[in-house]
Write an enzyme that holds these catalytic residues in place. Sequence first.
Site, PDB file in Angstrom:
ATOM      1  N   HIS A 286       3.370  -4.155  -2.261  1.00  0.00           N
ATOM      2  CA  HIS A 286       2.821  -4.607  -3.527  1.00  0.00           C
ATOM      3  C   HIS A 286       2.647  -3.480  -4.544  1.00  0.00           C
ATOM      4  O   HIS A 286       3.115  -3.610  -5.667  1.00  0.00           O
ATOM      5  CB  HIS A 286       1.552  -5.430  -3.382  1.00  0.00           C
ATOM      6  CG  HIS A 286       1.280  -6.154  -4.664  1.00  0.00           C
ATOM      7  ND1 HIS A 286       2.036  -7.214  -5.090  1.00  0.00           N
ATOM      8  CD2 HIS A 286       0.413  -5.914  -5.664  1.00  0.00           C
ATOM      9  CE1 HIS A 286       1.645  -7.604  -6.277  1.00  0.00           C
ATOM     10  NE2 HIS A 286       0.655  -6.842  -6.658  1.00  0.00           N
TER      11      HIS A 286
ATOM     12  N   TYR B 180       3.742  -1.943  -9.090  1.00  0.00           N
ATOM     13  CA  TYR B 180       2.994  -1.270 -10.160  1.00  0.00           C
ATOM     14  C   TYR B 180       3.597   0.108 -10.447  1.00  0.00           C
ATOM     15  O   TYR B 180       3.504   0.593 -11.569  1.00  0.00           O
ATOM     16  CB  TYR B 180       1.513  -1.157  -9.808  1.00  0.00           C
ATOM     17  CG  TYR B 180       0.833  -2.498  -9.620  1.00  0.00           C
ATOM     18  CD1 TYR B 180       1.065  -3.531 -10.511  1.00  0.00           C
ATOM     19  CD2 TYR B 180      -0.027  -2.738  -8.561  1.00  0.00           C
ATOM     20  CE1 TYR B 180       0.452  -4.767 -10.347  1.00  0.00           C
ATOM     21  CE2 TYR B 180      -0.649  -3.963  -8.392  1.00  0.00           C
ATOM     22  CZ  TYR B 180      -0.398  -4.981  -9.281  1.00  0.00           C
ATOM     23  OH  TYR B 180      -1.002  -6.187  -9.113  1.00  0.00           O
TER      24      TYR B 180
ATOM     25  N   HIS C 269      10.042 -15.126 -10.124  1.00  0.00           N
ATOM     26  CA  HIS C 269       8.895 -14.393 -10.672  1.00  0.00           C
ATOM     27  C   HIS C 269       9.242 -12.921 -10.912  1.00  0.00           C
ATOM     28  O   HIS C 269       9.052 -12.401 -12.002  1.00  0.00           O
ATOM     29  CB  HIS C 269       7.708 -14.515  -9.719  1.00  0.00           C
ATOM     30  CG  HIS C 269       6.658 -13.464  -9.912  1.00  0.00           C
ATOM     31  ND1 HIS C 269       5.829 -13.458 -11.000  1.00  0.00           N
ATOM     32  CD2 HIS C 269       6.335 -12.371  -9.187  1.00  0.00           C
ATOM     33  CE1 HIS C 269       5.023 -12.405 -10.928  1.00  0.00           C
ATOM     34  NE2 HIS C 269       5.315 -11.729  -9.832  1.00  0.00           N
ATOM     35  N   PHE C 270       9.788 -12.252  -9.889  1.00  0.00           N
ATOM     36  CA  PHE C 270       9.946 -10.808 -10.111  1.00  0.00           C
ATOM     37  C   PHE C 270      11.206 -10.473 -10.897  1.00  0.00           C
ATOM     38  O   PHE C 270      11.378  -9.328 -11.301  1.00  0.00           O
ATOM     39  CB  PHE C 270       9.776  -9.991  -8.822  1.00  0.00           C
ATOM     40  CG  PHE C 270      10.772 -10.199  -7.725  1.00  0.00           C
ATOM     41  CD1 PHE C 270      12.059  -9.728  -7.851  1.00  0.00           C
ATOM     42  CD2 PHE C 270      10.392 -10.817  -6.546  1.00  0.00           C
ATOM     43  CE1 PHE C 270      12.968  -9.893  -6.827  1.00  0.00           C
ATOM     44  CE2 PHE C 270      11.300 -10.995  -5.514  1.00  0.00           C
ATOM     45  CZ  PHE C 270      12.600 -10.533  -5.662  1.00  0.00           C
ATOM     46  N   HIS C 271      12.045 -11.488 -11.157  1.00  0.00           N
ATOM     47  CA  HIS C 271      13.101 -11.229 -12.140  1.00  0.00           C
ATOM     48  C   HIS C 271      12.564 -11.351 -13.568  1.00  0.00           C
ATOM     49  O   HIS C 271      13.239 -10.941 -14.510  1.00  0.00           O
ATOM     50  CB  HIS C 271      14.312 -12.127 -11.904  1.00  0.00           C
ATOM     51  CG  HIS C 271      15.197 -11.611 -10.798  1.00  0.00           C
ATOM     52  ND1 HIS C 271      14.903 -11.791  -9.480  1.00  0.00           N
ATOM     53  CD2 HIS C 271      16.336 -10.865 -10.830  1.00  0.00           C
ATOM     54  CE1 HIS C 271      15.843 -11.203  -8.732  1.00  0.00           C
ATOM     55  NE2 HIS C 271      16.714 -10.629  -9.529  1.00  0.00           N
TER      56      HIS C 271
ATOM     57  N   ARG D 131      14.281 -18.768  -0.756  1.00  0.00           N
ATOM     58  CA  ARG D 131      14.936 -17.561  -1.232  1.00  0.00           C
ATOM     59  C   ARG D 131      15.759 -16.968  -0.083  1.00  0.00           C
ATOM     60  O   ARG D 131      15.637 -17.410   1.045  1.00  0.00           O
ATOM     61  CB  ARG D 131      13.881 -16.565  -1.722  1.00  0.00           C
ATOM     62  CG  ARG D 131      13.037 -16.011  -0.605  1.00  0.00           C
ATOM     63  CD  ARG D 131      11.856 -15.179  -1.071  1.00  0.00           C
ATOM     64  NE  ARG D 131      12.255 -13.850  -1.538  1.00  0.00           N
ATOM     65  CZ  ARG D 131      11.405 -12.809  -1.610  1.00  0.00           C
ATOM     66  NH1 ARG D 131      10.145 -12.949  -1.261  1.00  0.00           N
ATOM     67  NH2 ARG D 131      11.819 -11.654  -2.053  1.00  0.00           N
ATOM     68  N   ARG D 132      16.535 -15.948  -0.375  1.00  0.00           N
ATOM     69  CA  ARG D 132      17.247 -15.177   0.640  1.00  0.00           C
ATOM     70  C   ARG D 132      18.029 -16.057   1.593  1.00  0.00           C
ATOM     71  O   ARG D 132      18.001 -15.879   2.809  1.00  0.00           O
ATOM     72  CB  ARG D 132      16.247 -14.370   1.481  1.00  0.00           C
ATOM     73  CG  ARG D 132      15.355 -13.512   0.658  1.00  0.00           C
ATOM     74  CD  ARG D 132      14.368 -12.775   1.511  1.00  0.00           C
ATOM     75  NE  ARG D 132      14.226 -11.431   1.025  1.00  0.00           N
ATOM     76  CZ  ARG D 132      13.568 -10.478   1.639  1.00  0.00           C
ATOM     77  NH1 ARG D 132      12.986 -10.698   2.794  1.00  0.00           N
ATOM     78  NH2 ARG D 132      13.475  -9.283   1.127  1.00  0.00           N
TER      79      ARG D 132
END
Lengths: 159, 561
Positions: free
Chosen positions: B233, B237, B384-386, B449-450
Amino acid sequence: MRLDLPRLEALWLKISIGTLASFLLIIGIMAFGFHLHPASSRYAIDPTRVNETPPFDQPGLYAIGPNEYRAVIIAKLFTFIPSDLTIPKGATVHFMITSPDVIHGLSIPGTNVNIMVIPGQVNTFTYTFKRAGEYLLLCNEYCGAGHQMMMAKWTVKEE
Amino acid sequence: MNRGDDGATIHTAEHEFPLPERRLFLAHFIIAFFALFLGAVAGLLQGISRTGLIVLPAAIGYYQLLTLHGIMLAYVFTTFTIVGFLLLGTAKTTGGTFTPPERRLAWGGYVLMLAGVALDAVAILTNEATVLYTFYPPMRAMPIFYIGVFLVLFGSWLPGGTIFAAYRRWKKAHPDAPSPLFAYMSVATYILWLIATLGVLFELAFMLIPWSLGWMKTINVGAARTFFWFFGHPVVYFWLLPAYIYWYVNIPRMIKGKIFSNLLPRLTFVLFILYSIPVGLHHQFGDPGIEPIWKFIQATLTFFVVIPTLLTAFAVIAMFEEAGRGQGATRPFEWIKKLPWKDARFLAPVVGMLFFIPGGAGGIINASYQLNQVVHNTLWLPGHFHLTLATTVILTYIAITFWAIPSLTGRTYTPQANRAANLVVVLWSTGMLFMSTAMHVLGVLGEPRRTAYTDYAGADVVESWVFWRALMGSGAVFLFLGIVVYLGVIVYLMMYAPQAERVVEFPIGDVRDKAPPPPPILERWGLWVAIVGALILIAYTWPIVELLTQTKNGAPPLRSW
């Protein structure tokens, strides 16, 4: 118009803290008021001896009460055992699941069933199937070349 | 100072980096560009193959592409870009150059990281490490894969030493002044990174590497996963904070504004140090072997990121508004018109900020202890993380390189380059709007996913996925075109753009005059490290002890691809 930035900043900070507090309150009430928790357990198993360890020596569906069942499932490359099952509408199913090889995941689209399956651990989750129809069980953690074929189908029958 | 393209201010340098510095920074960015290209090719192939409309040749495995995509973009592209950027800005704000020992340390890190990349490339391209960028055991890759990841991550520690040394050197010369903001933020980012990587470096050095070499017969899978997510995680950041540095420190200079506050950005970064590490269990909500209460505690800590995020939103928009008003805007929202929208170095990060609104909201959903069950391991997550990493952060990195490359090569960022750069922003945001929206919808509809293309033997639910899969694939095509144009601009800026008469200055903003000085306690790093150490011990000790002691036997290795 003149901007009073320090005052606006203090107001914004209060809004931010209020937002945070309301999020925490909501997940707290759901967890401890409504007892909504994700899949969890504290039950270790020897991953090299799953087939000989009860109850996984006999995977399957077991009635344990009125319309209440325990589903003992082995997730392995690249299948779920047992694979296809039929249960009556309204059945409450207590999942017990483990893996003898690599990490898998069990999810059922359209439900909240989303369970990590980790070798060395038995995971548990409870779900009540309120709608009749066909349910797809799929592996949702990459487990190897045949991961996209790892599935099972459950039928929930109208009584 | 003169008028630059389309209203942005271009400062020409009072300061130019000496050749050794320029070489060091460029060396980092060049590796990042190669990694970006490899990752983008893999991403395009993944996106179109998941539509089911195009079948990849049998020799190219979906999961091998996915591993390449993750390793190249999540570890190599990000780390090299970040190290290059933080070194550049720290050198500039701590006196303009590094000392020779500082520079040697950074080169040492570079060599280790590059060796790691080479090992990983070999392992992945030979299909001996198709284990994805999370490399969960007991799937076992060849040992050089784990050694490579170790070298990339550990190598990245060394330039941190360079940054700490430069910061200390500056503090010693200016004992009573607050440190330069850029250097301060680089130190904070690196403190976060050093603590975060401890988890995965421990997993690699004491579990995965000896086990993959056959020295250990089995491995504790649950514990390994937990050490990974200790790092998994805060790594996000580590990607985000350099983008924040660009917003807080670099943008004010180019929009004729001032850094809004000398305290708020420092406080934000300290809060990130505190609340980014004891939160990894929110990636393991559905895991067995961990008591629900610990998952809940870490979910709570995860939510605290709301505060520094919303503070940043306030500070950045206030800085924009003050800059616009400083240029004569009086009516409400008239300041928006004063901003240099036609300059890609401004447009790209601001579009990135807009994408951060749904990105952040999605993050709150993911961290929500209960809602997470609906989206965990579905396509919602990469959706989300794209948005966050692959739009907000990447668009900001793109803007950073449009400053960095000309200022290091001595060439001009021409109006033509800027037009092509704006096209990159349009292609990227269009592509991501398609792809990420489709991924979010598919996730809620249950697609994992994946997972390579599948119709699950004709299961009914798959019918509802077909349209969205096509939209996802078409988004991937736009994104790939965006990267092609971007890398074209980069090659132009490196080799073909006209030489500048005076070198373009890498923009570093000034703090506004009215801003009060930051309290010295914000520079007492030992205190903040001690607090985060205590939070980590509270949040992690018991779950780790349980995972390590309750096990019956570890899992033997497997190659299942």
